[in-house]
Each structure stands twice: as structure tokens, then as C-alpha cells.
Scaffold this motif. Sequence first.
Motif, short mmCIF file in Angstrom:
data_model
loop_
_atom_site.label_atom_id
_atom_site.label_comp_id
_atom_site.label_asym_id
_atom_site.label_seq_id
_atom_site.Cartn_x
_atom_site.Cartn_y
_atom_site.Cartn_z
N LEU A 89 9.75 -10.29 12.87
CA LEU A 89 8.87 -9.23 12.37
C LEU A 89 9.27 -7.87 12.92
O LEU A 89 9.23 -6.88 12.19
N VAL A 90 9.64 -7.83 14.18
CA VAL A 90 10.06 -6.56 14.79
C VAL A 90 11.32 -6.03 14.12
O VAL A 90 11.50 -4.82 13.98
N SER A 91 12.17 -6.93 13.66
CA SER A 91 13.43 -6.48 13.06
C SER A 91 13.29 -6.08 11.59
O SER A 91 14.22 -5.56 11.01
N VAL A 92 12.12 -6.31 11.01
CA VAL A 92 11.90 -5.94 9.61
C VAL A 92 11.86 -4.42 9.52
O VAL A 92 11.21 -3.74 10.30
N VAL A 93 12.58 -3.90 8.55
CA VAL A 93 12.59 -2.46 8.30
C VAL A 93 11.80 -2.22 7.02
O VAL A 93 12.13 -2.77 5.97
N LEU A 94 10.76 -1.43 7.14
CA LEU A 94 9.93 -1.12 5.98
C LEU A 94 10.29 0.25 5.44
O LEU A 94 10.51 1.19 6.20
N THR A 95 10.31 0.35 4.13
CA THR A 95 10.46 1.65 3.49
C THR A 95 9.06 2.15 3.22
O THR A 95 8.31 1.54 2.47
N VAL A 96 8.69 3.22 3.87
CA VAL A 96 7.32 3.68 3.84
C VAL A 96 7.23 5.01 3.11
O VAL A 96 8.01 5.92 3.38
N ASP A 97 6.27 5.10 2.22
CA ASP A 97 5.96 6.36 1.56
C ASP A 97 4.97 7.08 2.46
O ASP A 97 3.79 6.72 2.51
N THR A 98 5.42 8.08 3.20
CA THR A 98 4.56 8.77 4.16
C THR A 98 3.43 9.54 3.48
O THR A 98 2.47 9.92 4.14
N ALA A 99 3.53 9.77 2.18
CA ALA A 99 2.46 10.46 1.47
C ALA A 99 1.28 9.53 1.20
O ALA A 99 0.18 9.99 0.92
N GLU A 100 1.49 8.24 1.28
CA GLU A 100 0.44 7.26 1.04
C GLU A 100 0.02 6.62 2.35
O GLU A 100 0.82 5.98 3.01
N PRO A 101 -1.24 6.78 2.75
CA PRO A 101 -1.69 6.17 4.00
C PRO A 101 -1.78 4.65 3.85
O PRO A 101 -2.04 4.14 2.76
N CYS A 102 -1.55 3.96 4.92
CA CYS A 102 -1.65 2.50 4.94
C CYS A 102 -3.06 2.16 5.41
O CYS A 102 -3.31 2.00 6.60
N LEU A 103 -3.99 2.11 4.48
CA LEU A 103 -5.39 1.89 4.81
C LEU A 103 -5.86 0.58 4.21
O LEU A 103 -5.43 0.16 3.15
N ASP A 104 -6.79 -0.04 4.91
CA ASP A 104 -7.40 -1.27 4.42
C ASP A 104 -8.64 -0.87 3.62
O ASP A 104 -9.76 -0.81 4.13
N VAL A 105 -8.41 -0.53 2.35
CA VAL A 105 -9.47 -0.03 1.49
C VAL A 105 -9.86 -1.14 0.52
O VAL A 105 -8.99 -1.71 -0.16
N PRO A 106 -11.16 -1.45 0.45
CA PRO A 106 -11.56 -2.48 -0.51
C PRO A 106 -11.33 -2.01 -1.93
O PRO A 106 -11.39 -0.80 -2.22
N PRO A 107 -11.05 -2.93 -2.83
CA PRO A 107 -10.83 -2.53 -4.22
C PRO A 107 -12.09 -1.92 -4.81
O PRO A 107 -13.20 -2.27 -4.44
N THR A 108 -11.89 -0.99 -5.72
CA THR A 108 -13.05 -0.35 -6.37
C THR A 108 -13.60 -1.31 -7.42
O THR A 108 -12.86 -2.06 -8.05
N VAL A 109 -14.89 -1.25 -7.58
CA VAL A 109 -15.57 -2.10 -8.56
C VAL A 109 -15.73 -1.28 -9.84
O VAL A 109 -16.20 -0.15 -9.80
N THR A 110 -15.32 -1.89 -10.95
CA THR A 110 -15.48 -1.23 -12.24
C THR A 110 -16.26 -2.14 -13.17
O THR A 110 -16.43 -3.33 -12.91
N GLY A 111 -16.71 -1.59 -14.26
CA GLY A 111 -17.41 -2.40 -15.25
C GLY A 111 -18.90 -2.52 -14.94
O GLY A 111 -19.47 -1.70 -14.21
N PRO A 112 -19.55 -3.57 -15.48
CA PRO A 112 -21.00 -3.74 -15.31
C PRO A 112 -21.44 -3.81 -13.86
O PRO A 112 -22.49 -3.30 -13.50
N ALA A 113 -20.65 -4.40 -12.99
CA ALA A 113 -21.03 -4.51 -11.58
C ALA A 113 -21.12 -3.13 -10.94
O ALA A 113 -21.96 -2.91 -10.08
N ALA A 114 -20.27 -2.19 -11.37
CA ALA A 114 -20.29 -0.84 -10.81
C ALA A 114 -21.59 -0.13 -11.18
O ALA A 114 -22.15 0.63 -10.40
N GLN A 115 -22.10 -0.39 -12.41
CA GLN A 115 -23.33 0.23 -12.85
C GLN A 115 -24.52 -0.28 -12.03
O GLN A 115 -25.43 0.46 -11.72
#
Length: 118
Positions: A89-115
Motif C-alpha cells: 500500500l505504501v508503494s502505491v502511487v496515486l494520481t490525485v486531482d488536487t482540485a478535488e478534495p478527497c472527502l467522505d461525502v454521502p451520496p445525494t438523495v434525488t427523486g421522491p425521497a428527496a422531497q
Amino acid sequence: MLKCETREDALARLGRALADPTRCRILVALLDGISYPARLADHLGLSRSNVSNHLACLRGCGLVVAAHEGRQVRYALADAHLTRALGELVSVVLTVDTAEPCLDVPPTVTGPAAQVRG
């Protein structure tokens, strides 16, 4: 008492441990071999109590083992498989888009449940 866990539970424990930057630093330091809380604290620039608390967590998760040597306690990674896996895992090289934060954001709810929630 030791207990066997499912693979999913073991991965979840590892994920929780790796989610904390201090625990990651301790695990990476232990890749070099056994160490002691005071040595880890000095090496990582942390307080001894902070390191000891994180080591207790890692021990509770089954990722590190402790052995008493007189008045000192030495710590090591718990398993050769874990050592190899963390090394990979330490040797893994990630290509990171620094403009996009790495956040644990829950998915947004759409449709009838959102209402209903809105």
C-alpha cells in the motif's frame, strides 16, 4: 480471547485504522521493525501519551502486538501478511486531482425521497 473474523470485518478494521493519519504514521514506522512508544513519539514528533493511545487502538484492532521487555513494551506489526500488505500500500502511487478534495461525502438523495426529506 482471540476470535476469527470475516474478511469484510478484517478489512473494515484495517480501514478504520488507516483512516487516522497518526495511526498510519505509526504503522508505517513499524514497517521498519519493532519499536517502543517513546522512540515512536520522538521519531514522529508526537507526545508519548498520544502514541500510547493510538498503539492501544491498533492493538485492540489486532494490527500490532505488544511484548513486555522489563519495564518497556515493544510493539510490532501483528502479522507478516499485514507487513507485506502495508508495504504494498505504501508503494502505491496515486494520481490525485488536487482540485478535488478527497472527502467522505454521502451520496445525494434525488427523486421522491428527496422531497420527503426536504
